[in-house]
Every structure is written in structure tokens, then in C-alpha cells.
Design an enzyme around this catalytic site. Structure first.
Site, PDB file in Angstrom:
ATOM      1  N   SER A  17       0.846  -1.408  -0.144  1.00  0.00           N
ATOM      2  CA  SER A  17       0.086   0.071  -0.151  1.00  0.00           C
ATOM      3  C   SER A  17       0.706   1.242  -0.132  1.00  0.00           C
ATOM      4  O   SER A  17       1.719   1.219   0.739  1.00  0.00           O
ATOM      5  CB  SER A  17      -0.809   0.160   1.171  1.00  0.00           C
ATOM      6  N   THR A  64      -8.580  -1.763   2.172  1.00  0.00           N
ATOM      7  CA  THR A  64      -8.178  -2.016   1.014  1.00  0.00           C
ATOM      8  C   THR A  64      -8.153  -3.357   0.658  1.00  0.00           C
ATOM      9  O   THR A  64      -8.855  -4.212   1.532  1.00  0.00           O
ATOM     10  CB  THR A  64      -6.595  -1.532   0.490  1.00  0.00           C
ATOM     11  N   LYS A  68     -12.744  -4.743   1.017  1.00  0.00           N
ATOM     12  CA  LYS A  68     -13.678  -3.644   0.700  1.00  0.00           C
ATOM     13  C   LYS A  68     -15.118  -3.816   0.850  1.00  0.00           C
ATOM     14  O   LYS A  68     -16.115  -3.036   0.940  1.00  0.00           O
ATOM     15  CB  LYS A  68     -13.344  -3.055  -0.769  1.00  0.00           C
ATOM     16  N   ASP A  80     -24.464   6.318   0.395  1.00  0.00           N
ATOM     17  CA  ASP A  80     -25.447   5.789  -0.774  1.00  0.00           C
ATOM     18  C   ASP A  80     -24.529   5.480  -2.011  1.00  0.00           C
ATOM     19  O   ASP A  80     -24.635   4.620  -2.482  1.00  0.00           O
ATOM     20  CB  ASP A  80     -26.414   7.352  -1.361  1.00  0.00           C
ATOM     21  N   ASN A  89     -14.019   2.029   1.015  1.00  0.00           N
ATOM     22  CA  ASN A  89     -12.775   2.252   0.952  1.00  0.00           C
ATOM     23  C   ASN A  89     -12.242   2.915   2.332  1.00  0.00           C
ATOM     24  O   ASN A  89     -11.404   3.204   2.699  1.00  0.00           O
ATOM     25  CB  ASN A  89     -11.871   2.731  -0.230  1.00  0.00           C
ATOM     26  N   ASP A 105     -13.491   6.119  -3.986  1.00  0.00           N
ATOM     27  CA  ASP A 105     -12.596   5.836  -5.329  1.00  0.00           C
ATOM     28  C   ASP A 105     -13.084   6.610  -6.486  1.00  0.00           C
ATOM     29  O   ASP A 105     -12.310   7.108  -7.346  1.00  0.00           O
ATOM     30  CB  ASP A 105     -12.753   4.276  -5.581  1.00  0.00           C
ATOM     31  N   TYR A 222      -1.557   1.938 -12.222  1.00  0.00           N
ATOM     32  CA  TYR A 222      -0.509   3.061 -12.094  1.00  0.00           C
ATOM     33  C   TYR A 222       0.946   2.520 -12.104  1.00  0.00           C
ATOM     34  O   TYR A 222       1.945   3.191 -11.689  1.00  0.00           O
ATOM     35  CB  TYR A 222      -0.899   4.115 -10.774  1.00  0.00           C
ATOM     36  N   GLY A 243      -2.922   6.759 -13.685  1.00  0.00           N
ATOM     37  CA  GLY A 243      -3.953   6.494 -12.615  1.00  0.00           C
ATOM     38  C   GLY A 243      -3.486   6.898 -11.167  1.00  0.00           C
ATOM     39  O   GLY A 243      -4.204   6.587 -10.316  1.00  0.00           O
TER      40      GLY A 243
HETATM   41  P1  NAP Z   1     -10.538  -6.753  -9.988  1.00  0.00           P
HETATM   42  O1  NAP Z   1     -11.859  -6.697  -9.372  1.00  0.00           O
HETATM   43  O2  NAP Z   1      -9.617  -8.133  -9.829  1.00  0.00           O
HETATM   44  O3  NAP Z   1     -10.836  -6.912 -11.570  1.00  0.00           O
HETATM   45  C1  NAP Z   1      -9.853  -6.925 -12.552  1.00  0.00           C
HETATM   46  C2  NAP Z   1     -10.432  -6.779 -13.991  1.00  0.00           C
HETATM   47  O4  NAP Z   1      -9.284  -6.940 -14.884  1.00  0.00           O
HETATM   48  C3  NAP Z   1     -11.725  -7.344 -14.341  1.00  0.00           C
HETATM   49  O5  NAP Z   1     -12.448  -6.814 -15.456  1.00  0.00           O
HETATM   50  C4  NAP Z   1     -10.945  -8.910 -15.332  1.00  0.00           C
HETATM   51  O6  NAP Z   1     -11.746  -9.654 -16.158  1.00  0.00           O
HETATM   52  C5  NAP Z   1      -9.784  -7.929 -15.781  1.00  0.00           C
HETATM   53  N1  NAP Z   1      -8.859  -8.895 -16.370  1.00  0.00           N
HETATM   54  C6  NAP Z   1      -7.921  -9.693 -15.313  1.00  0.00           C
HETATM   55  N2  NAP Z   1      -7.063 -10.383 -16.109  1.00  0.00           N
HETATM   56  C7  NAP Z   1      -7.464 -10.241 -17.414  1.00  0.00           C
HETATM   57  C8  NAP Z   1      -6.934 -10.897 -18.633  1.00  0.00           C
HETATM   58  N3  NAP Z   1      -5.866 -11.506 -18.557  1.00  0.00           N
HETATM   59  N4  NAP Z   1      -7.561 -10.587 -19.753  1.00  0.00           N
HETATM   60  C9  NAP Z   1      -8.711  -9.610 -19.820  1.00  0.00           C
HETATM   61  N5  NAP Z   1      -9.245  -9.048 -18.547  1.00  0.00           N
HETATM   62  C10 NAP Z   1      -8.342  -9.244 -17.487  1.00  0.00           C
HETATM   63  O7  NAP Z   1      -9.779  -5.800  -9.846  1.00  0.00           O
HETATM   64  P2  NAP Z   1      -9.977  -4.309  -9.389  1.00  0.00           P
HETATM   65  O8  NAP Z   1     -10.055  -4.105  -7.861  1.00  0.00           O
HETATM   66  O9  NAP Z   1     -11.051  -3.599  -9.868  1.00  0.00           O
HETATM   67  O10 NAP Z   1      -8.695  -3.526  -9.750  1.00  0.00           O
HETATM   68  C11 NAP Z   1      -8.189  -3.407 -11.383  1.00  0.00           C
HETATM   69  C12 NAP Z   1      -6.868  -2.867 -11.662  1.00  0.00           C
HETATM   70  O11 NAP Z   1      -7.085  -1.215 -11.318  1.00  0.00           O
HETATM   71  C13 NAP Z   1      -5.831  -3.219 -10.614  1.00  0.00           C
HETATM   72  O12 NAP Z   1      -4.648  -3.062 -11.576  1.00  0.00           O
HETATM   73  C14 NAP Z   1      -5.781  -2.219  -9.672  1.00  0.00           C
HETATM   74  O13 NAP Z   1      -4.297  -2.021  -9.301  1.00  0.00           O
HETATM   75  C15 NAP Z   1      -6.158  -0.872 -10.381  1.00  0.00           C
HETATM   76  N6  NAP Z   1      -6.847   0.141  -9.431  1.00  0.00           N
HETATM   77  C16 NAP Z   1      -6.343   1.366  -9.189  1.00  0.00           C
HETATM   78  C17 NAP Z   1      -6.825   2.059  -8.412  1.00  0.00           C
HETATM   79  C18 NAP Z   1      -6.267   3.591  -8.289  1.00  0.00           C
HETATM   80  O14 NAP Z   1      -6.289   4.303  -7.224  1.00  0.00           O
HETATM   81  N7  NAP Z   1      -5.460   4.068  -9.283  1.00  0.00           N
HETATM   82  C19 NAP Z   1      -7.961   2.060  -7.432  1.00  0.00           C
HETATM   83  C20 NAP Z   1      -8.583   0.696  -7.641  1.00  0.00           C
HETATM   84  C21 NAP Z   1      -7.824  -0.197  -8.540  1.00  0.00           C
HETATM   85  P3  NAP Z   1     -12.681 -10.746 -15.770  1.00  0.00           P
HETATM   86  O15 NAP Z   1     -13.743 -10.151 -15.018  1.00  0.00           O
HETATM   87  O16 NAP Z   1     -12.884 -11.620 -17.029  1.00  0.00           O
HETATM   88  O17 NAP Z   1     -11.886 -11.569 -14.832  1.00  0.00           O
END
Ligand code: NAP
Length: 275
Positions: A17, A64, A68, A80, A89, A105, A222, A243
Site C-alpha cells: 500500500s 483495501t 472492501k 449511498d 474504502n 474511489d 499506475y 492512474g
Molecule cells: P478486479 O476486481 O480483480 O478486476 C480485474 C479486472 O481485470 C476484471 O475486469 C478482469 O476481467 C480484468 N482482467 C484481469 N485479467 C485479465 C485478462 N488476462 N484479460 C482480460 N481481462 C482481465 O480488480 P480491481 O480491484 O477492479 O482492480 C483492477 C486494476 O485497477 C488493478 O490493476 C488495480 O491495481 C487498479 N486500481 C487502481 C486504483 C487507483 O487508485 N488508481 C484503484 C483501484 C484499482 P474478468 O472479470 O474477466 O476477470
């Protein structure tokens, strides 16, 4: 004597984190009393831990992965937007003893877009959201909230995207994963919410020929800061937003509430977190 406020972040694992560095930077920059503590908590200790922290001087905690969703069952009150997103979060320890769950978020996502692309107009046209995981829920809720007329949504697992449409309504239109590249040219705002392109994950391979100047493209991944999506979008004349800012901006409301000062997200903040 007023107690020194304590806050922190709960997850498992927690060593990845960036929040402790972020909060420590702001506490130091604004010369505020307070501490922000990372906590690696086992699943069976989560509820007891969350309930006992106020007795030790905690005014709130960030939550985190992987907790969550689970903290929604522990909180006494849920905002809401956290209800709509289905995850929290932030937990705020209220003076009346109740635990209030919120989700910032989506706020962080929009503030980052507004800061990185000041001319961005949500109403200018449809958005393409790639991915339907946990983060996509916050992104979609916030895009709809600021007035994006339509969201084209595509995800490898179509069922997950269909569930989002069922939750968010007709302004969300679901497309098959193989269509992702074809949707780009009709959208004003392009968002990657998948983990594709993240260090250690498979590459982001959606065809990007439809990108053109005037579009706003953002990737919530990011690490690295400049993903393949952002690199290609920049080369094609799009406005790009990385990001990291989402992560920084989502922390602003919690910091202000707990430590009494609204922090600014600027280059110093980015440098401090990436150091
Ligand atoms: P999550 O719930 O595990 O969702 C992952 C997503 O990626 C799903 O849509 C998944 O599709 C897709 N995916 C994973 N592997 C794949 C592949 N090989 N081919 C196609 N699609 C694939 O994760 P999350 O919490 O939403 O986070 C997603 C990303 O956002 C992470 O990298 C995380 O670090 C980043 N993030 C950034 C912030 C920020 O503040 N910048 C905040 C939160 C998250 P399926 O549904 O088909 O598995």
C-alpha cells in the site's frame, strides 16, 4: 489535552500500500499532529479489530483489498455511493460511536480526470469502460454521476459486465470483449479499469487504431505510470491521465476529516509517494 489523531489502512497483505507514504507526506507537509498506520489483519480478526480501534484513539481507517466488500457488513451506516458501488474504502469512527462506511474511489477517479484533463467535458460523448471488476463499479458510478450520456462497457467475462448494467441501468451498454477495439472510435472518454498492462500482469492488447486527437484516455493502472494504453494514446494526440492521481485524490476526503486540513494533490505529493 486533545488526543493525537490516529488513522490507518487495513488490508492483507498491506506492505504494497502506498497510502502510509501519502498520509505521512501530508502530515509532515502541513505540520499536523497525527499518525497513519498500515495494518495487516487476518480475516477472522477483521471485525474485532475494526470495532476496537476507536478505543485506541483511531478516528478512521482506509480499507483495501481484500476487505472492501466485507466491511459493508460491519459498518453501522453506509453512504449511498458505497451502497451503489457495493464496497467501501473508508470507515469513519463517528463521535456517537457508529461506524460510517463510504467509498471515495469514484471521487478520486473524477478529481484525477479533472486535474489531468481540465478541458474534459463528461457530456461531450459516450465513455468506453474496459473491465468490470471492483474498481470499474466506482468508475462507472462516478461517470454516470457527472453526466456522461452513455457508457459502453466491455469485459472478458461478459456476465460481470451484465451484472453492472443490471445495477447501473440503461445508460450502460454491454459489448462482447472481442468488440473492445471497435468501440474506441465512437467514444470521447476511454478508461482501462482492468489489471492488464500492470507490472507482472498480462499486456493490454485491445486494438487502439480508433484513438484520435481530442479524446481523453485514462488508465487506472499506475504501475507503470505510463502504460501501453497511455503511451499509444499520447502518440495519437489524445489527452492522457495516469492512474496515480486517482489513488492520491481518493485519500483527500479521509485526510481532511481525520486531520482537519484539506490536502492538495500536486507534483510534490506524487514525488513523495513514488520515492
Ligand atoms: P478486479 O476486481 O480483480 O478486476 C480485474 C479486472 O481485470 C476484471 O475486469 C478482469 O476481467 C480484468 N482482467 C484481469 N485479467 C485479465 C485478462 N488476462 N484479460 C482480460 N481481462 C482481465 O480488480 P480491481 O480491484 O477492479 O482492480 C483492477 C486494476 O485497477 C488493478 O490493476 C488495480 O491495481 C487498479 N486500481 C487502481 C486504483 C487507483 O487508485 N488508481 C484503484 C483501484 C484499482 P474478468 O472479470 O474477466 O476477470
Amino acid at each position: 489535552m486533545t488526543a493525537i489523531p490516529l488513522a490507518g489502512v487495513i488490508g492483507r497483505p498491506i506492505s504494497h500500500s502506498w497510502s502510509p507514504r501519502l498520509f505521512s507526506h501530508w502530515l509532515k507537509a502541513y505540520e499536523l499532529p497525527g499518525h497513519y498506520i498500515p495494518m495487516d489483519i487476518a480475516p477472522d480478526a477483521l471485525e474485532a479489530c475494526i470495532r476496537r480501534l476507536p478505543d485506541m484513539g483511531f478516528v478512521g481507517v482506509n480499507i483495501t483489498i481484500p476487505y472492501k466488500e466485507r466491511v459493508m457488513d460491519i459498518a453501522d451506516m453506509i453512504s449511498d455511493r458505497a451502497t451503489l458501488i457495493g464496497a467501501a474504502n473508508v470507515l469513519i469512527y463517528r463521535e456517537d460511536g457508529r461506524i460510517h462506511a463510504d467509498n471515495t474511489d469514484g471521487y478520486g477517479f473524477i478529481q484525477n480526470l479533472r486535474q489531468g484533463a481540465p478541458d474534459w467535458s463528461p457530456q461531450a460523448g459516450p465513455a468506453l469502460v474496459i473491465g468490470a471488476g471492483g474498481a470499474a463499479r466506482a468508475v462507472i458510478a462516478s461517470l454516470l454521476d457527472v453526466g456522461v450520456p452513455k457508457i459502453h462497457l466491455t469485459n472478458r467475462t461478459r456476465l460481470r459486465a451484465d451484472k453492472l448494467r443490471a445495477d447501473f441501468g440503461n445508460r450502460v451498454q454491454v459489448h462482447d470483449w472481442v468488440q473492445a477495439g471497435n468501440l474506441v472510435e465512437d467514444c470521447q472518454t476511454i478508461v482501462n479499469t482492468t489489471s492488464l498492462g500492470m507490472t507482472g500482469k498480462p499486456p493490454f492488447r485491445v486494438p487502439l487504431d480508433g484513438l484520435r486527437s481530442g479524446m481523453v484516455v485514462t488508465d487506472i493502472v499506475y504501475t507503470p505510470l505510463k502504460t501501453r494504453l497511455l503511451d499509444e494514446a499520447e502518440q495519437r494526440g489524445c489527452t492522457t491521465v495516469d492512474g496515480l492521481g486517482m489513488l492520491l485524490h481518493q485519500a483527500v476526503p479521509g485526510f481532511e476529516r481525520w486531520f482537519g486540513r484539506r490536502p492538495v494533490v500536486d507534483e510534490d505529493t506524487r514525488m513523495a509517494v513514488m520515492a
